[in-house]
Structures are given as C-alpha cells and as structure tokens.
Design a protein around this motif. Structure first.
Motif, short mmCIF file in Angstrom:
data_model
loop_
_atom_site.label_atom_id
_atom_site.label_comp_id
_atom_site.label_asym_id
_atom_site.label_seq_id
_atom_site.Cartn_x
_atom_site.Cartn_y
_atom_site.Cartn_z
N SER A 189 0.94 -1.13 -0.03
CA SER A 189 0.15 0.10 0.09
C SER A 189 0.90 1.36 0.04
O SER A 189 1.98 1.15 0.68
CB SER A 189 -0.89 0.05 1.10
N VAL A 190 0.38 2.24 -0.71
CA VAL A 190 0.99 3.35 -0.79
C VAL A 190 0.35 4.52 0.24
O VAL A 190 -0.90 4.74 -0.09
CB VAL A 190 1.47 4.13 -2.15
N PHE A 248 4.66 0.75 2.09
CA PHE A 248 4.62 -0.22 2.69
C PHE A 248 4.27 -1.56 2.01
O PHE A 248 2.94 -1.98 1.66
CB PHE A 248 3.53 0.12 3.84
N ASP A 249 5.08 -2.54 2.26
CA ASP A 249 5.17 -3.86 1.56
C ASP A 249 4.72 -4.68 2.75
O ASP A 249 5.35 -4.96 3.79
CB ASP A 249 6.30 -4.31 1.25
N HIS A 259 -3.97 0.49 -2.63
CA HIS A 259 -3.72 -0.78 -2.49
C HIS A 259 -3.17 -1.64 -3.78
O HIS A 259 -3.83 -1.47 -4.78
CB HIS A 259 -4.45 -1.65 -1.61
N VAL A 260 -2.20 -2.20 -3.46
CA VAL A 260 -1.98 -3.35 -4.55
C VAL A 260 -1.44 -4.74 -4.23
O VAL A 260 -0.89 -5.05 -3.18
CB VAL A 260 -0.41 -2.81 -5.38
N ASN A 261 -2.17 -5.76 -4.97
CA ASN A 261 -1.86 -7.15 -4.81
C ASN A 261 -0.69 -7.44 -5.67
O ASN A 261 -0.90 -7.49 -6.86
CB ASN A 261 -3.05 -7.92 -4.96
N ALA A 262 0.38 -7.85 -5.10
CA ALA A 262 1.51 -8.38 -5.67
C ALA A 262 1.52 -9.43 -6.51
O ALA A 262 2.14 -9.69 -7.57
CB ALA A 262 2.58 -8.21 -4.82
N GLY A 315 -2.98 10.08 -12.96
CA GLY A 315 -3.73 8.81 -13.38
C GLY A 315 -4.16 8.19 -12.09
O GLY A 315 -4.27 6.98 -11.87
N GLY A 316 -4.28 8.82 -10.87
CA GLY A 316 -4.87 8.14 -9.60
C GLY A 316 -3.63 7.38 -8.97
O GLY A 316 -4.03 6.88 -7.84
N ARG A 317 -2.58 7.56 -9.21
CA ARG A 317 -1.33 7.08 -8.38
C ARG A 317 -0.49 8.22 -7.71
O ARG A 317 -0.30 9.19 -8.27
CB ARG A 317 -0.42 6.43 -9.48
#
Ligand code: 1HN
Length: 379
Positions: A308-309, A315-316, A333-336, A368-370
C-alpha cells in the motif's frame, strides 16, 4: 499533498488570523492567560485547519518481527497479574493516548492452553481478529464462542467478556481493537470487574451464529433492541466465500477491489456504534487508485501479500501484518501476486464519522490516480 503557495496565500489574505506579535500584545496575552482566557487569533489557524491534519503517522507493524516478542510475554507475566497479556501498537504520533491510529487502540493478545483472563466490562467497544492458534474461546454476556483464524468477534461496550484457551489447544494470538482513546477523549469511560471474576455460560456454544448468522435470513422473534449487532462472531469461511461471490458478480471498486462491511443483521448497519469493520478482496494483480477520506483505519492482512502507498510512502505487507491509514491520508492498495488473492481485514471509526456528518472522501485526480512514491523502505 504538501503546503503550497496557495495555502500560504490563503492563510495570509483570506480572512485568516495574521496578527504579528508586539510587546504590547504579548503583555496583553499574559494578562488574558492570568484570567484563564486567550485571544482566539493566536490559536485560530491551529484549531481550524483547512483540512484534517492527522497527528498519526502511517505505520506498518510486521508480524514476523513482532511475533517472537509477543510470545515472550507468556514467560514474563501471567494473565492474572497483567489483567490482559497484550502488546499494544504504539503509533509514534499518538503515544500520549496509546492509540494505534487516531482514536483507536489496538494490541496483540497472547494466551496459552489452559489460561483464562477474567471477566470485566467497560464503556469502550472492543473486537478481536484471530491470528493463530487453536482452542481459543471468548464469553460475551454468557455467550461462549469458539475462535479460529481470521474469525472476527465483537465484545460491544458494556458487555461482560473473558477469554481463554482450552487445555488441549495451541498458543493463540489475536488482535484486539478498541475505541478506548475515543471514549477517554469523551471522558465517558467506566470499567468494572465481574463480581465472580468469571461468567456462567448461559447459552449453547456459538448460539449467536446459529440464531443470527444465516445469510439473508432474519429470525421471526427479533427481540433485539441493543445498539450493536446480536451476531457476535463472523466466521472466516463464509466471509471469504461471500467476498469471492461478490467479486465474481460485479466490477471492482477502483480503490478497494471487492469490499464488504460486516453488518448488524437486524438493520444492515455497522456492527457497533463506534467501530465498523470490513473485509476486502484484492484480486491477483489488482492495482488500486489513490483516494483519501476522513476516519482512522487499521488493516490486518488476512491473506496474501502486496503493498500500500500511504501519503507517498510504500509499505510492503504480507499475511498477519498490520498497518494504519490515518484520517485524510492518501492511500492505494496493490496485490503483488499474479495468481493469489489478497484479503485485508479493516476496522475503523467510520460509524462515528458517518453519524456525526463528518465523512468526506476524495479521489486523487493527478497522475492517473497514483501517488508519486517518495520512499521505499526495505522490506
Ligand atoms: C480489554 O478489555 C481487552 O478484554 C484487551 O481482552 C485489551 C485494552 C485496553 C482496555 C481494555 C480484553 C484491552 C482491554
């Protein structure tokens, strides 16, 4: 995301306090102070920020680093002496109020087979999210519940509650979540020890699940008027299944993937008056967009790995890690994994924000929302 020239301009010319100190004014302020008063313009900009300025810091608590320290406490203190054997999450910005984020407290409680923690009740609302072990149980107002990994359990405010682990179980660790800092801030906290230190179990084990836990069905004889859910335990298996079905039937939210709130089956609302909770599924490869909202949020990774940023910091996380998102902090949030789901349990003060009319939400329009990632801490 940071203070801009526009913010400074607003402070200076848009009717905000902008009075320079002079010897005469300083003497005047001292006179006011001696009368237990003050000039509003000396504090106005601080007490009325343009937007929420959280004192909480985004933090990731890595379970693989914490676990051995939590287990060590077993040899150091007994539940009898400690009351509750808990290592609490101490946000560097919230140490004065022992909060993990905002006005929410959290800790990791450990119990060994055969141990019991005596019954008490308090004005704070509490929840547990089970992390590991076997044979744990809790008793809430005479209702005994068995606890398994990823089960979510309520101990609403005012209820007698105690916990233990059966003698043939394994060491158990769960996350506690409470609104203690909020109740203390409101100066409304009472605490009582059960006169017999333990409660009699007055109902069949897990009766609240049997009465209230059937999806889409409400019992005929409701007979429930309390301001919290009569369903005290939300089991992992049906929760995960519901999330998978939900994710399979509709498109993801760009921010949260598939997110479902744990609900009070009487009215569909939050589980307790001050604390709400959710479980969300991030599909393999899910890459969320950033948004921010009011309210304080504490996540536990129930399954999978990703990152998550939060306010530009990456943060991993992996299973059992806990992290917080302070109020009005940008987060994505990102699913790796390309093959495995990631599931995030979360509890928050969302019911308070909603009831007080303070909930606000905003999507990140730029980039772009990041979020630009400012730091990449080592994992
Ligand atoms: C509490 O009652 C429990 O019942 C755990 O297990 C942690 C932290 C602060 C105040 C009360 C429990 C707590 C707590």
């Amino acid at each position: 995301m940071s203070t801009t020239n526009y913010d400074i301009w607003r402070e200076e010319v848009a009717g905000r306090a902008n009075v320079e100190d002079s010897p005469e004014l300083l003497a005047y302020y001292q006179e006011l102070e001696s009368l237990k008063t003050g000039a509003l313009w000396t504090v106005a900009n601080k007490i009325e920020p343009w937007q929420p300025k959280s004192g909480s810091v985004p933090v990731l608590w890595r379970y693989r680093r914490l676990r051995e320290h939590v287990l060590r406490s077993v040899a150091l203190v007994t539940p009898e002496k400690a009351g509750r054997r808990v290592i609490y999450l101490d946000n560097p910005g919230r140490q004065e109020v022992a909060a993990a984020v905002g006005w929410l407290y959290s800790g990791l409680q450990v119990m060994h087979p055969g141990e019991r923690a005596s019954a008490h009740a308090h004005s704070a609302s509490a929840l547990r999210f089970i992390m590991e072990g076997r044979g744990a149980y809790t008793i809430v107002d005479g209702h005994k519940m068995t606890l398994d990994a990823n089960d979510f359990v309520l101990t609403p405010n005012g209820t007698w509650h105690e916990h233990g682990v059966e003698t043939d179980g394994l060491p158990c660790i769960w996350q506690d979540g409470l609104d203690i800092p909020l109740v203390n801030a409101l100066e409304a906290g009472f605490y009582a020890v059960h006169p017999e230190l333990q409660q009699a179990v007055g109902y069949p084990v897990d009766d609240s699940v049997h009465i209230w836990g059937a999806a889409g069905l409400r019992p005929q004889d409701v007979g429930w008027t309390k301001p919290y859910s009569p369903l005290f335990k939300y089991q992992w298996e049906p929760t995960y299944e519901a999330l998978q079905r939900y994710a399979g039937a509709r498109e993801d939210s760009p921010f949260d993937g598939a997110l479902m709130h744990y609900t009070n089956p009487v009215n569909g609302g939050h589980v307790m008056a001050t604390i709400g909770a959710s479980m969300q599924l991030l599909r393999p490869g899910f890459t969320g967009s950033a948004h921010r909202h009011t309210g304080s949020f504490l996540y536990q990774v129930a399954r999978g790995r990703g990152h998550s940023v939060i306010n530009g910091e990456r943060f991993d996380w992996q299973e059992r890690d806990i992290f917080c998102v302070p109020s009005w902090a940008w987060h994505e949030h990102v699913n790796a994994s390309a093959t495995e789901d990631a599931c995030l349990f979360c509890f928050s003060d969302l019911p308070v924000m909603e009831k007080l009319g303070l909930y606000r939400e905003e999507a990140l329009a730029d980039n772009g929302g990041r979020q630009p990632v400012l730091t990449r801490p080592a994992t």
